[in-house]
Motif scaffolding. Sequence first.
Motif, short mmCIF file in Angstrom:
data_model
loop_
_atom_site.label_atom_id
_atom_site.label_comp_id
_atom_site.label_asym_id
_atom_site.label_seq_id
_atom_site.Cartn_x
_atom_site.Cartn_y
_atom_site.Cartn_z
N THR A 1 -1.99 4.89 -6.24
CA THR A 1 -1.56 4.09 -5.09
C THR A 1 -2.21 2.72 -5.18
O THR A 1 -3.41 2.60 -5.38
CB THR A 1 -1.95 4.77 -3.77
N LYS B 1 9.18 -9.07 1.23
CA LYS B 1 8.33 -8.23 2.07
C LYS B 1 7.78 -9.08 3.21
O LYS B 1 7.51 -10.26 3.02
CB LYS B 1 7.15 -7.67 1.28
N GLY C 1 -2.56 -1.05 -3.30
CA GLY C 1 -2.40 -1.76 -2.03
C GLY C 1 -2.51 -3.26 -2.22
O GLY C 1 -3.21 -3.74 -3.12
N TYR C 2 -1.80 -4.01 -1.39
CA TYR C 2 -1.88 -5.46 -1.40
C TYR C 2 -1.51 -6.00 -0.03
O TYR C 2 -0.90 -5.29 0.78
CB TYR C 2 -0.97 -6.08 -2.49
N GLY C 3 -1.92 -7.23 0.25
CA GLY C 3 -1.65 -7.84 1.54
C GLY C 3 -0.95 -9.17 1.40
O GLY C 3 -1.18 -9.90 0.42
N GLY D 1 1.68 -8.63 6.10
CA GLY D 1 0.96 -7.40 6.41
C GLY D 1 0.42 -6.73 5.17
O GLY D 1 0.43 -7.28 4.08
N GLU D 2 -0.06 -5.52 5.38
CA GLU D 2 -0.63 -4.71 4.30
C GLU D 2 0.44 -3.75 3.78
O GLU D 2 1.13 -3.11 4.57
CB GLU D 2 -1.84 -3.92 4.80
N TRP D 3 0.53 -3.62 2.47
CA TRP D 3 1.54 -2.79 1.83
C TRP D 3 0.90 -1.90 0.78
O TRP D 3 -0.11 -2.26 0.18
CB TRP D 3 2.61 -3.65 1.15
N THR D 4 1.49 -0.74 0.56
CA THR D 4 1.07 0.14 -0.53
C THR D 4 2.30 0.56 -1.32
O THR D 4 3.40 0.65 -0.78
CB THR D 4 0.34 1.40 -0.03
N VAL D 5 2.08 0.78 -2.59
CA VAL D 5 3.15 1.23 -3.47
C VAL D 5 2.55 2.24 -4.44
O VAL D 5 1.36 2.16 -4.77
CB VAL D 5 3.81 0.03 -4.20
N GLU E 1 7.60 -3.49 -7.27
CA GLU E 1 8.21 -4.22 -6.15
C GLU E 1 8.99 -5.40 -6.72
O GLU E 1 8.53 -6.03 -7.68
CB GLU E 1 7.16 -4.77 -5.17
#
Length: 77
Positions: A2, A33, A4-6, A36-40, A29
Amino acid sequence: TTIGYGLPEASRVSLRVYDLQGRVVATLEDGVKGAGEWTVRWDASGCASGVYLLRLDAVSEAGSRSSVATRKLLLMR
């Protein structure tokens, strides 16, 4: 895995994993977008153990800001 990035504002995002020869291994991705904060998740089941590079390119919707970040990933099985 996982990841995460913002984002401080809505942006066109490209998040890719590369091998050390510069070949794209996975595109995680590719699109717009919101802020905010996102996870992939990266399913690396088809990849060999080793070092990979994660590159995030983000250009704000207004075109006023762009950023690039690169991180080293170590995949161990």
